[in-house]
Design a protein around this motif. Sequence first.
Motif, mmCIF file in Angstrom:
data_model
loop_
_atom_site.group_PDB
_atom_site.id
_atom_site.type_symbol
_atom_site.label_atom_id
_atom_site.label_comp_id
_atom_site.label_asym_id
_atom_site.label_seq_id
_atom_site.Cartn_x
_atom_site.Cartn_y
_atom_site.Cartn_z
ATOM 1 N N ALA A 193 0.827 -1.219 0.000
ATOM 2 C CA ALA A 193 0.000 0.000 0.000
ATOM 3 C C ALA A 193 0.857 1.264 0.000
ATOM 4 N N LYS A 194 2.007 1.197 0.667
ATOM 5 C CA LYS A 194 2.893 2.370 0.730
ATOM 6 C C LYS A 194 3.846 2.439 -0.464
ATOM 7 N N GLY A 195 3.767 1.424 -1.335
ATOM 8 C CA GLY A 195 4.669 1.395 -2.483
ATOM 9 C C GLY A 195 6.093 1.048 -2.100
ATOM 10 N N LYS A 196 6.257 0.383 -0.943
ATOM 11 C CA LYS A 196 7.601 0.064 -0.467
ATOM 12 C C LYS A 196 7.975 -1.414 -0.624
ATOM 13 N N ALA A 197 7.103 -2.178 -1.260
ATOM 14 C CA ALA A 197 7.392 -3.609 -1.445
ATOM 15 C C ALA A 197 8.295 -3.809 -2.654
ATOM 16 N N SER A 198 9.175 -4.793 -2.567
ATOM 17 C CA SER A 198 9.981 -5.155 -3.748
ATOM 18 C C SER A 198 9.032 -5.708 -4.805
ATOM 19 N N SER A 199 9.504 -5.754 -6.055
ATOM 20 C CA SER A 199 8.628 -6.271 -7.112
ATOM 21 C C SER A 199 8.292 -7.741 -6.854
ATOM 22 N N THR A 200 9.233 -8.490 -6.284
ATOM 23 C CA THR A 200 8.977 -9.917 -5.986
ATOM 24 C C THR A 200 7.884 -10.049 -4.933
ATOM 25 N N LEU A 201 7.989 -9.234 -3.873
ATOM 26 C CA LEU A 201 6.972 -9.293 -2.822
ATOM 27 C C LEU A 201 5.624 -8.825 -3.354
ATOM 28 N N ARG A 202 5.651 -7.760 -4.118
ATOM 29 C CA ARG A 202 4.385 -7.238 -4.654
ATOM 30 C C ARG A 202 3.704 -8.293 -5.529
ATOM 31 N N ASP A 203 4.474 -8.965 -6.368
ATOM 32 C CA ASP A 203 3.896 -10.004 -7.232
ATOM 33 C C ASP A 203 3.297 -11.139 -6.398
ATOM 34 N N ALA A 204 4.042 -11.566 -5.375
ATOM 35 C CA ALA A 204 3.555 -12.664 -4.523
ATOM 36 C C ALA A 204 2.291 -12.242 -3.783
ATOM 37 N N ALA A 205 2.279 -11.003 -3.288
ATOM 38 C CA ALA A 205 1.104 -10.501 -2.557
ATOM 39 C C ALA A 205 -0.092 -10.392 -3.498
ATOM 40 N N GLU A 206 0.148 -9.951 -4.713
ATOM 41 C CA GLU A 206 -0.962 -9.827 -5.670
ATOM 42 C C GLU A 206 -1.516 -11.195 -6.057
ATOM 43 N N ARG A 207 -0.622 -12.167 -6.184
ATOM 44 C CA ARG A 207 -1.082 -13.532 -6.486
ATOM 45 C C ARG A 207 -1.988 -14.058 -5.373
ATOM 46 N N LEU A 208 -1.605 -13.750 -4.138
ATOM 47 C CA LEU A 208 -2.433 -14.165 -3.001
ATOM 48 C C LEU A 208 -3.772 -13.430 -3.018
ATOM 49 N N GLU A 209 -3.734 -12.115 -3.218
ATOM 50 C CA GLU A 209 -4.988 -11.339 -3.197
ATOM 51 C C GLU A 209 -5.944 -11.809 -4.289
ATOM 52 N N ARG A 210 -5.395 -12.133 -5.449
ATOM 53 C CA ARG A 210 -6.261 -12.610 -6.547
ATOM 54 C C ARG A 210 -6.956 -13.918 -6.149
ATOM 55 N N ALA A 211 -6.192 -14.807 -5.530
ATOM 56 C CA ALA A 211 -6.763 -16.095 -5.119
ATOM 57 C C ALA A 211 -7.819 -15.899 -4.033
ATOM 58 N N LEU A 212 -7.555 -14.985 -3.107
ATOM 59 C CA LEU A 212 -8.524 -14.730 -2.036
ATOM 60 C C LEU A 212 -9.805 -14.128 -2.591
ATOM 61 N N LEU A 213 -9.633 -13.233 -3.561
ATOM 62 C CA LEU A 213 -10.797 -12.596 -4.163
ATOM 63 C C LEU A 213 -11.701 -13.633 -4.818
ATOM 64 N N LEU A 214 -11.084 -14.621 -5.453
ATOM 65 C CA LEU A 214 -11.864 -15.667 -6.113
ATOM 66 C C LEU A 214 -12.608 -16.549 -5.109
ATOM 67 N N MET A 215 -12.147 -16.549 -3.864
ATOM 68 C CA MET A 215 -12.809 -17.372 -2.844
ATOM 69 C C MET A 215 -13.959 -16.645 -2.162
ATOM 70 N N LYS A 216 -13.973 -15.318 -2.252
ATOM 71 C CA LYS A 216 -14.971 -14.549 -1.502
ATOM 72 C C LYS A 216 -16.317 -14.605 -2.204
ATOM 73 N N ALA A 217 -17.266 -15.241 -1.554
ATOM 74 C CA ALA A 217 -18.590 -15.354 -2.152
ATOM 75 C C ALA A 217 -19.319 -14.028 -2.066
ATOM 76 N N ASP A 218 -19.159 -13.320 -0.969
ATOM 77 C CA ASP A 218 -19.849 -12.047 -0.766
ATOM 78 C C ASP A 218 -18.941 -11.157 0.050
ATOM 79 N N ALA A 219 -18.070 -10.456 -0.651
ATOM 80 C CA ALA A 219 -17.052 -9.660 0.031
ATOM 81 C C ALA A 219 -17.645 -8.513 0.833
ATOM 82 N N ASP A 220 -18.908 -8.151 0.565
ATOM 83 C CA ASP A 220 -19.504 -7.023 1.285
ATOM 84 C C ASP A 220 -19.880 -7.393 2.710
ATOM 85 N N MET A 221 -19.942 -8.698 2.964
ATOM 86 C CA MET A 221 -20.396 -9.126 4.292
ATOM 87 C C MET A 221 -19.420 -8.739 5.383
ATOM 88 N N PHE A 222 -18.132 -8.766 5.074
ATOM 89 C CA PHE A 222 -17.099 -8.577 6.075
ATOM 90 C C PHE A 222 -16.301 -7.326 5.755
#
Length: 151
Positions: free
Chosen positions: A121-150
Amino acid sequence: MSLCLSCGLCCDGTMFREVPVTAAEAKALGRRALFNRTKTRMKQPCRALSERCCQVYEDRPAKCREFNCLVLQRLQRGEVTEAEAHESIEDVLRRRARVAELMELPDDPVTAVERARALVAKGKASSTLRDAAERLERALLLMKADADMFG
Ligand code: SF4
Ligand code: SF4
């Protein structure tokens, strides 16, 4: 459901930061959970989670009862086998472990993810970390049935 016992992502702070609760639910849970100042939201990682198992199952808030991730829903509908559902969860856990490894917190992936998100969020992650974090966020997003609930 045994799938949840090998996961815990929707309770341990990886998928959500907090869960909306009613005043009655907060009162019923008491010190078994942590809340915000107004006791309208229960904080995650959930204090009631132990060994990927909810320790307040009978008193868990309605939002917890209502939430089934998409992997679990597909398994319940018979659209994927149990092995496929477990593999989907394992894939997300591997992505989280990769973030934890890059954050040098392999034994505390939840904290690692929280810190990695802050760095991204602060733009301080290395490109490797940012890529790994984005891969995780994408997978989590696909699991969220109703993201508005939480939160
Ligand atoms: S994220 Fe899905 S599989 Fe994992 S504990 Fe929650 S409902 Fe169960
Ligand atoms: S109360 Fe139980 S189901 Fe709800 S977030 Fe906590 S551990 Fe998960």
